[in-house]
Write a protein that holds these residues in place. Structure first.
Motif, mmCIF file in Angstrom:
data_model
loop_
_atom_site.group_PDB
_atom_site.id
_atom_site.type_symbol
_atom_site.label_atom_id
_atom_site.label_comp_id
_atom_site.label_asym_id
_atom_site.label_seq_id
_atom_site.Cartn_x
_atom_site.Cartn_y
_atom_site.Cartn_z
ATOM 1 N N ASP A 87 -8.790 0.758 4.133
ATOM 2 C CA ASP A 87 -9.716 1.148 3.066
ATOM 3 C C ASP A 87 -9.082 2.138 2.096
ATOM 4 O OD1 ASP A 87 -11.655 -0.471 4.143
ATOM 5 O OD2 ASP A 87 -12.588 1.130 5.327
ATOM 6 N N ILE A 88 -8.233 3.020 2.615
ATOM 7 C CA ILE A 88 -7.613 4.022 1.740
ATOM 8 C C ILE A 88 -6.664 3.347 0.745
ATOM 9 C CG2 ILE A 88 -6.120 6.048 1.666
ATOM 10 C CD1 ILE A 88 -7.203 6.886 4.343
ATOM 11 N N PHE A 89 -5.850 2.416 1.231
ATOM 12 C CA PHE A 89 -4.931 1.715 0.325
ATOM 13 C C PHE A 89 -5.693 0.870 -0.688
ATOM 14 C CE2 PHE A 89 -2.275 -1.928 -0.844
ATOM 15 C CZ PHE A 89 -1.181 -1.268 -1.377
ATOM 16 N N LEU A 90 -6.755 0.234 -0.272
ATOM 17 C CA LEU A 90 -7.542 -0.567 -1.201
ATOM 18 C C LEU A 90 -8.198 0.312 -2.261
ATOM 19 C CD1 LEU A 90 -9.216 -3.135 1.232
ATOM 20 C CD2 LEU A 90 -7.236 -3.484 -0.274
ATOM 21 N N THR A 91 -8.611 1.512 -1.861
ATOM 22 C CA THR A 91 -9.150 2.463 -2.835
ATOM 23 C C THR A 91 -8.080 2.869 -3.841
ATOM 24 O OG1 THR A 91 -10.746 3.329 -1.236
ATOM 25 C CG2 THR A 91 -10.225 4.721 -3.131
ATOM 26 N N ALA A 92 -6.869 3.133 -3.333
ATOM 27 C CA ALA A 92 -5.761 3.493 -4.218
ATOM 28 C C ALA A 92 -5.440 2.347 -5.177
ATOM 29 C CB ALA A 92 -4.534 3.863 -3.394
ATOM 30 N N MET A 93 -5.463 1.113 -4.685
ATOM 31 C CA MET A 93 -5.201 -0.036 -5.550
ATOM 32 C C MET A 93 -6.286 -0.161 -6.620
ATOM 33 S SD MET A 93 -4.820 -4.096 -4.588
ATOM 34 C CE MET A 93 -3.337 -3.834 -3.612
ATOM 35 N N GLY A 94 -7.522 0.068 -6.241
ATOM 36 C CA GLY A 94 -8.601 0.029 -7.224
ATOM 37 C C GLY A 94 -8.432 1.093 -8.293
ATOM 38 N N ASN A 95 -7.995 2.294 -7.895
ATOM 39 C CA ASN A 95 -7.749 3.353 -8.876
ATOM 40 C C ASN A 95 -6.617 2.970 -9.822
ATOM 41 O OD1 ASN A 95 -9.758 4.960 -7.740
ATOM 42 N ND2 ASN A 95 -8.329 6.029 -6.381
ATOM 43 N N ASN A 96 -5.569 2.351 -9.293
ATOM 44 C CA ASN A 96 -4.477 1.893 -10.144
ATOM 45 C C ASN A 96 -4.937 0.834 -11.140
ATOM 46 O OD1 ASN A 96 -2.171 2.580 -7.650
ATOM 47 N ND2 ASN A 96 -1.739 3.067 -9.780
ATOM 48 N N ILE A 97 -5.760 -0.092 -10.682
ATOM 49 C CA ILE A 97 -6.260 -1.135 -11.581
ATOM 50 C C ILE A 97 -7.138 -0.520 -12.668
ATOM 51 C CG2 ILE A 97 -7.733 -3.186 -11.715
ATOM 52 C CD1 ILE A 97 -6.747 -3.925 -8.919
ATOM 53 N N LEU A 98 -7.962 0.451 -12.282
ATOM 54 C CA LEU A 98 -8.776 1.153 -13.275
ATOM 55 C C LEU A 98 -7.899 1.840 -14.314
ATOM 56 C CD1 LEU A 98 -11.519 2.253 -14.285
ATOM 57 C CD2 LEU A 98 -11.237 4.142 -12.662
ATOM 58 N N LEU A 99 -6.855 2.502 -13.860
ATOM 59 C CA LEU A 99 -5.932 3.155 -14.786
ATOM 60 C C LEU A 99 -5.242 2.132 -15.691
ATOM 61 C CD1 LEU A 99 -4.210 5.832 -12.511
ATOM 62 C CD2 LEU A 99 -5.610 6.288 -14.520
ATOM 63 N N ALA A 100 -4.845 0.994 -15.119
ATOM 64 C CA ALA A 100 -4.136 -0.026 -15.891
ATOM 65 C C ALA A 100 -5.022 -0.633 -16.973
ATOM 66 C CB ALA A 100 -3.622 -1.122 -14.967
ATOM 67 N N ASN A 278 -10.775 10.589 -2.356
ATOM 68 C CA ASN A 278 -9.675 9.726 -2.828
ATOM 69 C C ASN A 278 -9.958 9.103 -4.195
ATOM 70 O OD1 ASN A 278 -8.070 10.083 -0.471
ATOM 71 N ND2 ASN A 278 -9.322 8.584 0.613
ATOM 72 N N SER A 279 -10.680 9.815 -5.023
ATOM 73 C CA SER A 279 -11.082 9.252 -6.321
ATOM 74 C C SER A 279 -9.924 9.157 -7.304
ATOM 75 C CB SER A 279 -12.207 10.095 -6.929
ATOM 76 O OG SER A 279 -11.795 11.446 -7.078
ATOM 77 N N THR A 280 -8.832 9.896 -7.083
ATOM 78 C CA THR A 280 -7.674 9.804 -7.976
ATOM 79 C C THR A 280 -6.416 9.342 -7.230
ATOM 80 O OG1 THR A 280 -7.071 12.135 -7.632
ATOM 81 C CG2 THR A 280 -8.576 11.635 -9.445
ATOM 82 N N LEU A 281 -6.564 8.915 -5.995
ATOM 83 C CA LEU A 281 -5.416 8.462 -5.218
ATOM 84 C C LEU A 281 -4.866 7.163 -5.796
ATOM 85 C CD1 LEU A 281 -3.751 8.958 -2.556
ATOM 86 C CD2 LEU A 281 -5.331 7.350 -1.464
ATOM 87 N N VAL A 282 -3.541 7.077 -5.929
ATOM 88 C CA VAL A 282 -2.890 5.859 -6.419
ATOM 89 C C VAL A 282 -1.933 5.341 -5.346
ATOM 90 C CG1 VAL A 282 -3.111 6.415 -8.864
ATOM 91 C CG2 VAL A 282 -1.117 7.236 -7.588
ATOM 92 N N MET A 283 -1.493 4.101 -5.523
ATOM 93 C CA MET A 283 -0.668 3.458 -4.515
ATOM 94 C C MET A 283 0.640 4.206 -4.270
ATOM 95 S SD MET A 283 -1.124 -0.665 -5.063
ATOM 96 C CE MET A 283 -1.025 -0.671 -6.852
ATOM 97 N N ALA A 284 1.229 4.756 -5.325
ATOM 98 C CA ALA A 284 2.489 5.475 -5.164
ATOM 99 C C ALA A 284 2.306 6.705 -4.278
ATOM 100 C CB ALA A 284 3.041 5.875 -6.528
ATOM 101 N N GLN A 285 1.181 7.396 -4.423
ATOM 102 C CA GLN A 285 0.904 8.547 -3.552
ATOM 103 C C GLN A 285 0.751 8.114 -2.100
ATOM 104 O OE1 GLN A 285 -2.431 10.242 -6.038
ATOM 105 N NE2 GLN A 285 -1.605 12.158 -5.239
ATOM 106 N N GLN A 286 -0.009 7.053 -1.880
ATOM 107 C CA GLN A 286 -0.209 6.571 -0.517
ATOM 108 C C GLN A 286 1.095 6.069 0.082
ATOM 109 O OE1 GLN A 286 -2.644 7.095 1.249
ATOM 110 N NE2 GLN A 286 -2.532 5.692 2.990
ATOM 111 N N LEU A 287 1.931 5.456 -0.737
ATOM 112 C CA LEU A 287 3.243 4.999 -0.273
ATOM 113 C C LEU A 287 4.092 6.195 0.171
ATOM 114 C CD1 LEU A 287 5.450 2.419 -2.157
ATOM 115 C CD2 LEU A 287 6.460 4.479 -1.243
ATOM 116 N N PHE A 288 4.115 7.237 -0.645
ATOM 117 C CA PHE A 288 4.906 8.429 -0.324
ATOM 118 C C PHE A 288 4.411 9.078 0.969
ATOM 119 C CE2 PHE A 288 5.870 12.949 -0.576
ATOM 120 C CZ PHE A 288 7.209 12.946 -0.965
ATOM 121 N N THR A 289 3.105 9.192 1.124
ATOM 122 C CA THR A 289 2.543 9.797 2.328
ATOM 123 C C THR A 289 2.864 8.961 3.561
ATOM 124 O OG1 THR A 289 0.745 10.774 1.025
ATOM 125 C CG2 THR A 289 0.415 10.597 3.416
#
Length: 332
Positions: A87-100, A278-289
């Motif tokens: 769920d956390i990664f999917l949230t990050a992906m959704g935030n990235n899509i919103l940003l894109a 996790n409202s501003t979490l992005v995939m790159a952050q989750q990848l780094f963690t």
């Protein structure tokens, strides 16, 4: 006296020219050195530092490598299955899509409007020109772009500080008492919007200058003809300027989309933990963690492959939409 021109049917008058062309096409030292330096060397660097690491990442994504162990056990697509059920990664992906979606749109619209104002939206009389002191506006708007992204993130995190931040201080001084101690980056309702504002603020000047350069290449006769037809400033912007710089807008959209699909530096500086819920979490952050905190490099590589795939899909969509809207025909 009559001159007679004898032309033999077996004679090829263009043979010397073809022979000279053939000699030019032979591989000489200059030609080989040029190909090696300007084609072979860049291609080798690209293969070694771009293609090779990506292939390695694809391989590691199929293993359970921890990043520090000398062995990797092959696990197939288990890592991909894991991240797509996280769920956390999917949230990050959704935030990235919103940003894109939001970031390129807002930045390009603002940059395009500003670029039009300082180039062709000045006085409607006489020569086509922009607003007065347009050079000053270009310089001021470009200034944030020369500041490193990490510095911008730290600076705005201090401005957004609930207790001693400049933003809340100004709002309270203007009579907005509700802004006192308001956590702009700590509230789920405003965290993403505040972050997008920072990125737009830092990028709009560069794309404004990019659009200014493109607009300068449009013949002034087009604007004069539009004026004669009675077109206003808004009509000229949408019907003359925008179609003529479509390729530049497409390039800007792709670059901003790639930035939005990464956005690691801005997010890490403004909200290192991913923001509230996790409202501003992005995939790159989750990848780094996942890689450096949890020691799951195989899973992190799978996230990187997904991020690369999403980026390529985004670029393909931009090219496809541009072609559907007539970009290819305008380019001709």
């Amino acid at each position: 006296m009559t001159a007679t021109l004898n032309v033999s049917p077996d004679r090829d008058e263009f043979a010397p020219a073809r022979r000279r062309g053939g000699l030019r096409r032979k591989l000489t030292f200059d030609r080989i050195s040029f190909m090696v330096v300007f084609l072979g060397l860049p291609l080798a660097i690209y293969l070694v530092f771009v293609v090779s690491p990506f292939i390695q990442a694809c391989y590691y994504a199929l293993t359970d490598w921890s990043g520090f162990s000398p062995t990797q056990n092959f696990v197939g697509l288990a890592n991909f299955k894991r991240i797509f059920t996280d769920d956390i990664f999917l949230t990050a992906m959704g935030n990235n899509i919103l940003l894109a979606v939001v970031l390129p749109l807002v930045t390009i619209v603002i940059a395009f409007v500003f670029a039009s104002l300082v180039t062709v939206s000045g006085s409607s009389r006489g020569q086509t020109r922009g607003l007065k002191a347009s050079g000053f506006y270009r310089t001021v708007s470009f200034f944030p772009y020369v500041i490193p992204a990490i510095v911008i993130g730290i600076m705005w995190s201090l401005i957004y500080d609930p207790s001693n931040g400049l933003l809340n201080g100004i709002l309270v001084a203007l009579g907005f008492d509700g802004a006192k101690d308001f956590p702009w980056l700590g509230d789920e309702r405003t965290a993403m919007a505040a972050t997008i504002f920072v990125i737009v603020w830092s990028m709009v000047g560069f794309y404004m200058v990019l659009f200014v350069a493109a607009i300068k290449g449009i013949p002034a006769e087009y604007y004069e003809a539009a004026r004669v037809d009675g077109a206003g400033r808004l009509r000229i912007m949408l019907s003359v300027t925008l179609p003529m710089i479509r390729d530049t807008v497409q390039t800007a959209w792709i670059y901003l989309g790639i930035l939005a699909l990464d956005a690691f530096v801005y997010m890490a500086a403004l909200n290192p933990g991913g923001g509230p819920n996790n409202s501003t979490l992005v995939m790159a952050q989750q990848l780094f963690t996942t890689a450096f905190t949890k020691g799951q490099f195989g899973v992190a590589c799978a996230m990187g492959v997904v991020l690369a795939a999403v980026t390529l899909i985004f670029a393909g969509l931009v090219f496809g939409v541009s072609r559907l809207l007539g970009g290819k025909d305008d380019a001709r």
